[in-house]
Design a protein around this motif. Structure first.
Motif, PDB file in Angstrom:
ATOM      1  N   ARG A 139      25.096  -8.141  34.285  1.00  0.00           N
ATOM      2  CA  ARG A 139      23.740  -7.566  34.189  1.00  0.00           C
ATOM      3  C   ARG A 139      22.733  -8.622  33.744  1.00  0.00           C
ATOM      4  O   ARG A 139      21.613  -8.669  34.236  1.00  0.00           O
ATOM      5  CB  ARG A 139      23.730  -6.401  33.203  1.00  0.00           C
ATOM      6  N   ARG A 143      19.338 -10.023  35.625  1.00  0.00           N
ATOM      7  CA  ARG A 143      18.007 -10.018  34.992  1.00  0.00           C
ATOM      8  C   ARG A 143      17.441 -11.428  34.836  1.00  0.00           C
ATOM      9  O   ARG A 143      16.303 -11.584  34.401  1.00  0.00           O
ATOM     10  CB  ARG A 143      18.087  -9.351  33.613  1.00  0.00           C
ATOM     11  N   GLU A 145      18.569 -13.701  32.702  1.00  0.00           N
ATOM     12  CA  GLU A 145      18.680 -14.160  31.310  1.00  0.00           C
ATOM     13  C   GLU A 145      19.750 -15.227  31.131  1.00  0.00           C
ATOM     14  O   GLU A 145      19.691 -16.015  30.188  1.00  0.00           O
ATOM     15  CB  GLU A 145      19.063 -12.986  30.391  1.00  0.00           C
TER      16      GLU A 145
END
Length: 194
Positions: A139, A143, A145
């Motif tokens: 995830r 995103r 990150e």
């Protein structure tokens, strides 16, 4: 028993017992770390052991202290931190390493009856599903990150490796402060996008 062995006294006798106890621990495991086995290996009697240590835990502590005092670790100095760390870890994983031998003996004793290693039990527990860390990191990649190129299998396993290490060393779950430190100071700097 040979007559010379029966005449050992004081520090010489204690050193022989503790050396025999260490050998018993690393070759036979904690389950067979008994006063009978150690007395036999040290070529002495159980009463001699009981005069010095009242129970198995006291003898184990004395054995570990004795082994630790006898070990003199060599600290690598290759001229750079990377090679020093690699050499230190290679030495730690060697058969002559006291800590590795002791932990293996203690942990393996608990799995003798089951016949499975901790890794095999973990695989049984997880089955075919991904770990929660894998899902969280996937995830985070989506995103933007986390740098997907940094997510090697060892790096992905690192949060739980740190958790397991803390648990094995203390027989207690890591504190909240330790968990935050694992994430903020060790894991995130490895995986964040530059």
């Amino acid at each position: 028993m040979d007559a010379a062995k029966t005449r050992r006294r004081g520090a010489e006798l204690e050193a022989a017992i503790l050396t025999a106890a260490w050998d018993q621990l690393v070759t036979e495991g904690y389950a067979r770390f008994t006063f009978d086995a150690i007395a036999d290996r040290a070529q002495t009697s159980k009463p001699v052991l009981y005069r010095r240590w009242s129970n198995r835990e006291e003898l184990l502590r004395a054995t570990v202290r004795h082994r630790g005092a006898a070990a003199s670790p060599q600290v690598p100095d290759t001229g750079n931190v990377r090679d020093d760390l690699i050499q230190a870890l290679r030495r730690a994983s060697g058969a002559e390493n006291s800590v590795a031998a002791m932990l293996t003996a203690l942990v393996s004793s608990h799995f003798d009856d089951v016949g499975l290693t901790p890794a095999e039990l973990r695989a049984e527990l997880l089955g075919s599903r991904s770990s929660s860390i894998e899902t969280i990191l996937e995830r985070a990649v989506d995103r933007g990150e986390v740098d997907a190129d940094m997510l090697t299998p060892r790096v992905v396993d690192l949060p739980f490796t740190l958790f397991r290490h803390e648990y094995v060393m203390t027989f207690a779950p890591p504190t909240d402060a330790a968990i935050v430190e694992f994430v903020d100071e060790i894991v995130l700097p490895l995986i964040r996008r530059a």
